[in-house]
Design a protein around this motif. Structure first.
Motif, PDB file in Angstrom:
ATOM      1  N   LEU A  89       0.337  -0.788   0.217  1.00 52.64           N
ATOM      2  CA  LEU A  89      -0.252   0.189   0.004  1.00 52.64           C
ATOM      3  C   LEU A  89       1.081   0.961  -0.283  1.00 52.64           C
ATOM      4  O   LEU A  89       0.445   2.261  -0.502  1.00 52.64           O
ATOM      5  CB  LEU A  89      -0.665   0.023   1.004  1.00 52.64           C
ATOM      6  CG  LEU A  89      -2.129  -0.671   1.076  1.00 52.64           C
ATOM      7  CD1 LEU A  89      -2.830  -0.683   2.517  1.00 52.64           C
ATOM      8  CD2 LEU A  89      -3.287  -0.951   0.398  1.00 52.64           C
ATOM      9  N   SER A  90       1.963   0.882   1.179  1.00 50.87           N
ATOM     10  CA  SER A  90       3.048   2.661   0.662  1.00 50.87           C
ATOM     11  C   SER A  90       3.473   2.740  -0.460  1.00 50.87           C
ATOM     12  O   SER A  90       3.441   3.602  -0.958  1.00 50.87           O
ATOM     13  CB  SER A  90       3.946   2.134   1.822  1.00 50.87           C
ATOM     14  OG  SER A  90       3.321   1.704   3.091  1.00 50.87           O
ATOM     15  N   ILE A  91       3.441   1.609  -0.736  1.00 53.64           N
ATOM     16  CA  ILE A  91       4.677   1.642  -2.524  1.00 53.64           C
ATOM     17  C   ILE A  91       3.863   2.182  -3.565  1.00 53.64           C
ATOM     18  O   ILE A  91       3.836   3.220  -4.734  1.00 53.64           O
ATOM     19  CB  ILE A  91       5.658   0.726  -3.026  1.00 53.64           C
ATOM     20  CG1 ILE A  91       6.398   0.012  -1.874  1.00 53.64           C
ATOM     21  CG2 ILE A  91       5.518   0.796  -4.081  1.00 53.64           C
ATOM     22  CD1 ILE A  91       7.208  -1.018  -1.958  1.00 53.64           C
ATOM     23  N   VAL A  92       2.517   1.897  -3.347  1.00 48.68           N
ATOM     24  CA  VAL A  92       1.188   1.935  -5.023  1.00 48.68           C
ATOM     25  C   VAL A  92       1.350   3.975  -3.632  1.00 48.68           C
ATOM     26  O   VAL A  92       0.943   3.834  -5.492  1.00 48.68           O
ATOM     27  CB  VAL A  92       0.046   1.111  -4.084  1.00 48.68           C
ATOM     28  CG1 VAL A  92      -1.206   1.784  -4.884  1.00 48.68           C
ATOM     29  CG2 VAL A  92       0.791  -0.275  -4.626  1.00 48.68           C
ATOM     30  N   GLY A  93       0.250   3.842  -2.475  1.00 47.11           N
ATOM     31  CA  GLY A  93       0.714   5.450  -2.769  1.00 47.11           C
ATOM     32  C   GLY A  93       1.964   5.938  -2.655  1.00 47.11           C
ATOM     33  O   GLY A  93       1.002   7.449  -3.581  1.00 47.11           O
ATOM     34  N   LEU A  94       2.648   5.586  -2.717  1.00 49.05           N
ATOM     35  CA  LEU A  94       3.580   6.293  -3.249  1.00 49.05           C
ATOM     36  C   LEU A  94       3.743   6.906  -4.092  1.00 49.05           C
ATOM     37  O   LEU A  94       4.060   7.949  -5.594  1.00 49.05           O
ATOM     38  CB  LEU A  94       5.370   5.891  -2.931  1.00 49.05           C
ATOM     39  CG  LEU A  94       5.483   6.500  -0.927  1.00 49.05           C
ATOM     40  CD1 LEU A  94       6.757   5.617  -1.085  1.00 49.05           C
ATOM     41  CD2 LEU A  94       5.625   7.747  -0.908  1.00 49.05           C
ATOM     42  N   GLY A  95       3.789   5.732  -5.461  1.00 52.08           N
ATOM     43  CA  GLY A  95       3.888   5.816  -6.503  1.00 52.08           C
ATOM     44  C   GLY A  95       2.517   6.340  -7.869  1.00 52.08           C
ATOM     45  O   GLY A  95       3.138   7.329  -8.651  1.00 52.08           O
TER      46      GLY A  95
END
Length: 920
Positions: free
Chosen positions: A202-208
């Motif tokens: 979730l954190s990586i997708v949000g950053l992306g």
């Protein structure tokens, strides 16, 4: 710190509301709210994760378990700082390119998250396992990027213009794939790993998403363009993902810090683990490529690069998998060689069966140990190799193993290659779940030597060495087996009476010869299918399949045979045998008569055997219980035969057991009876029949026990004699009677007192001194004391005459009680120094069913007694007709229930007072 789920959902709902309000207020406020909220939440959770890592480090003293939480906390920290910096750049006109700040944040935070995730306890324990996770994720991520790029080349080119956005997109896709693969293939703490993996994803997708949105902006002015609404919605979604991700990471990291859990189904190092994750993306990439070529499309350099990267990742993963397979194959080969070495050198035969219990493999030891070739065994049912008598139990044991039972031992006879039956012992284990075996393993051992030794020991331990008969152990085993295989049978228990005196008189050699001869007579007398045994000492047992009626007849023959004299060199021994008979399956309560044995009831043979009790009401009991019943019957036979020549046969009756229990209670309670004050005397007056005036009193002994009740003397005195307490009880009764007589004479009552004594007491050397002491101690005239001896126990010898004469010399009178019930002839009265004759009721009562008067018999006795100077007392007067008969015969004194019942001293005193008052 948001650590409670309820608090988290409250914060999340609040964040949704705040982001929605900010989006409605404008894109600038929306961007600021998202940047501020994400920065605050990420920093708070980053601090919590770092503190968790420090606590784990201090608790375990190692950096290994704490590294995962530490790197995850650093990833959250980079996320919070980067999002805050990117938001500030986007809102500040003087700072250009906020997308670059967001891209750098993503490129730094995503690997940090992955590093922390791979270092968490239980996710990937080895370096090879971490490399596999990375290659799996890289293959999946790059393949998916390739497929998306080929399908949407134009939009991708417009959106991801430049290498940095493309790098961010590929990094996010690969990172998310690695996180998902790591969570799914965790060895331990699977739920915790999935939580951390989901939070990192979730954190990586949000950053992306955040990076893509900011990369599309050239400056703050673009926030007010036509796409501002979509930008605000995307920022809100990215913010929510960036808020939820750290919370999930913190929750999973805390659960991974708990006590170690059991390994999951995945292999601990990832060897051959898995899920076919690469198949789907690879097929998708191939399908997309074929479709793109068919539609006339061309591959640009980005697509070629992505495809090459995907092929390289997949190739490396497959190369690593091939290396693992080769290593696993070498391990299997090593294990197989080790197994073959162990099996080849073992003396046990190993057999592998399939689920149908068919032999699929046997070890080479089968040829050496049992001369069994593979042609003789393979493809045949294992139980077909066993003895038919053992095949059933062995089949049951094997099916129990198939059902899940552990530690099964099978003992059976196995046919070897020469057709001989060999004693074997096998341990069975279920190895169907092991791919190397995939069957039921049977380890067969030859125990023929041990079985032969056991049979030899059984011959020794189951046989009585002295007589050659079966011993008690064999007898009990045979009784138990008979109770399980037959429906009828009996047990006889034989005891040689007076055998103890043989060794005392003739020595142990003669005693052993008597036992051997008795065993021979038992073998001769019993049937061919009967089992005689020596149970110990002079006790023997016989197990017969006959019913109780025939068993009683067999017992009679045994008693007769053992009553014959034992003619030994230089000695002749006369013994008798008491025999107890018990049914093999139950016993009776004696309520239904002879129950088929009435013909044997009252039997009298050469050995003096007689009597059998009724049998009914069978109940179940064990082998020891059957012997106990037979022993109770034997003890009853001994009691009945006491004092007689020869033995007796008795069948078990429940009443015998009740009587035995009561007798045992008396044996336990009699010692100390005088000290406890449980003895008592009751008195029955003797009256002059003409005037009904009391002239004397008979003292009768009673035992008043708090649990047994009032016990009559004829019941407890024989037990007291066996225990050696009879003299003590007689002395107490004598002194108590003299004491009471002294009181009554002191009150002016001219009475005499009679006290009962046994023949054993009469023959005792100190009896005369005891009587003299009692007379002197209580100051009673000697002539006022009468010692009564029952006729049935009066010995007809010179010793009895001497003792009676000694009492007369003291001045004490003597009496024969119950005259007419014993063997004393009238002619013997001439030489017996007795003063009183107490005739029994049988001499003057009319016989049942006859009208002949009893007066002539009483006349003879009374006339003879008068001529000899002996007083006569008629005992047992119960009716007036009895009084008339004895008075007509000239008897002047009487005693009985008609005149007065036995009672305590105070009631007898009242009786005496009434009659004295009425008479005088």
């Amino acid at each position: 710190m948001v650590s409670n789920p309820r608090t988290f959902w409250l914060v999340l709902v609040t964040a949704v509301a705040a982001f929605s309000a900010a989006a409605a207020a404008g894109p600038v406020l929306s961007l600021g709210a998202v940047a501020a909220g994400v920065a605050a939440g990420s920093l708070v959770h980053a601090g919590a994760l770092i503190r968790l890592a420090l606590r784990v480090h201090h608790g375990r003293g190692s950096f290994g378990p704490c590294r995962g939480a530490g790197f995850l906390g650093m990833g959250a920290l980079f996320t919070g700082v980067g999002v805050a910096a990117a938001g500030a750049a986007a809102l500040t006109p003087s700072i250009a390119a906020p997308g670059r700040v967001a891209a750098v944040t993503t490129l730094v935070a995503a690997p940090t998250f992955l590093l922390g995730l791979l270092l968490l306890p239980g996710t990937a324990p080895t370096v090879r396992a971490r490399l596999r996770r990375l290659l799996d994720g890289a293959g999946i991520g790059v393949t998916l990027c390739y497929s998306v790029w080929v399908l949407a080349t134009a939009p991708a080119a417009s959106t991801l213009a430049g290498p940095l956005p493309l790098t961010v997109a590929v990094t996010c896709c690969v990172a998310v794939s690695v996180a998902v693969v790591t969570g799914l293939r965790a060895v331990r703490h699977r739920p915790a790993a999935l939580g951390c993996a989901g939070g990192a994803a979730l954190s990586i997708v949000g950053l992306g998403v955040f990076t893509v949105l900011l990369s599309a902006l050239d400056g703050p002015g673009d926030l007010f363009g036509p796409a501002s609404g979509r930008i605000c919605a995307g920022l809100a979604a990215a913010g929510l993902a960036l808020l939820a991700g750290p919370f999930l990471i913190l929750t999973g990291a805390r659960r991974a810090d708990d006590a170690p859990s059991s390994p999951h189904a995945a292999d601990s190092d990832g060897t051959l683990a898995g899920y076919p994750l690469l198949i789907g993306p690879a097929l998708l990439a191939v399908a997309v490529s074929v479709l793109h070529l068919l539609t006339g499309g061309r591959f640009d350099r980005t697509a070629i690069g992505l495809g090459f990267a995907a092929v390289v990742a997949v190739a490396l993963r497959e190369a690593l998998a091939a290396r693992d397979i080769r290593r696993y194959a070498r391990t299997l080969a090593t294990r197989e060689a080790h197994f073959k070495t162990l099996v080849a050198g073992s003396t046990d035969v190993t057999v592998v069966l399939d689920a149908e219990l068919i032999v699929r493999w046997q070890s080479p030891a089968a040829a050496r140990q049992f001369s069994l070739s593979d042609q003789d065994v393979l493809g045949r049912p294992f139980v077909g190799l066993l003895h038919p008598a053992d095949a059933g139990p062995a089949t049951g044991a094997l099916h129990a193993v198939l059902a899940g039972e552990q530690h099964v031992l099978v003992q059976a006879r196995l046919r070897d290659g020469f057709g001989r039956w060999r004693d074997t012992e096998s341990t069975v284990s279920d190895q169907r779940a092991a791919p190397e075996v995939a069957g039921v393993v049977v380890h067969v051992r030859d125990v023929g030597d041990r079985a032969q030794l056991q049979r030899s020991l059984d011959e020794v331990t189951w046989t009585d060495e002295q007589t050659g008969l079966a011993n008690r152990r064999k007898f009990l085993a045979a009784v138990t087996e008979a109770r399980g295989t037959t429906t009828a049978g009996s047990v006889l228990l034989v005891e040689l009476d007076r055998f103890e005196s043989v060794a005392d008189l003739h020595g142990p050699t003669v005693a052993n010869a008597v036992l051997i001869e008795a065993a021979r007579r038992l073998r001769t007398a019993v049937g061919r299918d009967d089992l005689p045994a020596r149970l110990g000492g002079a006790g023997f047992g016989v197990l017969t399949g006959a019913s109780l009626v025939h068993a009683f007849a067999l017992a009679t023959r045994l008693a007769t045979a053992l009553a014959e004299p034992f003619h030994l060199p230089g000695h002749t021994v006369h013994l008798a045998a008491d025999v107890g008979v018990a049914d093999l399956f139950g016993a009776s309560d004696g309520s239904s008569g002879a129950s088929g044995l009435s013909g044997a009831s009252g039997f009298s043979g050469p050995s003096g055997l007689s009597g059998v009790s009724g049998l009914s009401g069978a109940f179940d009991l064990g082998a020891e219980g059957v012997l106990r019943h037979a022993d109770i019957a034997r003890r009853r036979a001994r009691q009945v035969a006491r004092g007689r020549e020869g033995g007796r046969v008795e069948c078990y009756d429940r009443s015998f057991e009740a009587a035995l229990v009561r007798r045992t209670d008396m044996e336990q309670q009699l010692p100390g009876i005088v000290g406890r004050g449980e003895l008592d005397l009751v008195y029955q007056p003797v009256v002059e029949l003409a005037q009904r005036r009391p002239v004397g009193v008979e003292a009768l002994l009673r035992w008043r026990h708090p649990r047994l009740g009032v016990v009559p003397p004829q019941e407890f005195l024989p037990v007291a004699e066996e225990l050696g307490l009879a003299d003590e009880l007689a002395e107490w009764a004598l002194h108590q009677a003299c004491r009471q007589l002294s009181r009554w004479r002191a009150d002016g009552r001219d009475l005499w007192m009679s006290v009962n004594a046994s023949a054993r007491q009469l023959a005792a050397a100190g009896w005369l001194a005891t009587v003299a002491t009692a007379v002197d101690t209580h100051c009673v005239p000697a002539e006022s004391l009468i010692i009564e001896v029952a006729e049935a126990s009066l010995p007809d010898d010179a010793g009895a005459v001497e003792q009676l004469a000694g009492l007369r010399a003291l001045g004490v009178r003597t009496a024969i009680d119950h005259f007419g019930t014993g063997p004393t002839a009238l002619a013997h009265l001439r030489r017996l120094p007795v003063d009183v004759l107490k005739i029994d009721q049988v001499l003057f009562s009319e016989p049942a069913g006859q009208r002949a008067p009893a007066t002539p018999i009483v006349d003879v006795v009374v006339s003879l007694a008068r001529r000899l100077g002996i007083d006569v007392i008629a005992c047992g007067l119960e009716t007036e007709s009895h009084v008339d008969v004895v008075r007509a015969a000239g008897c002047q004194l009487g005693q009985g229930y008609l005149l007065s019942r036995p009672d305590h001293a105070e009631h007898v005193e009242a009786f005496l007072e009434r009659h004295r008052t009425r008479l005088f």
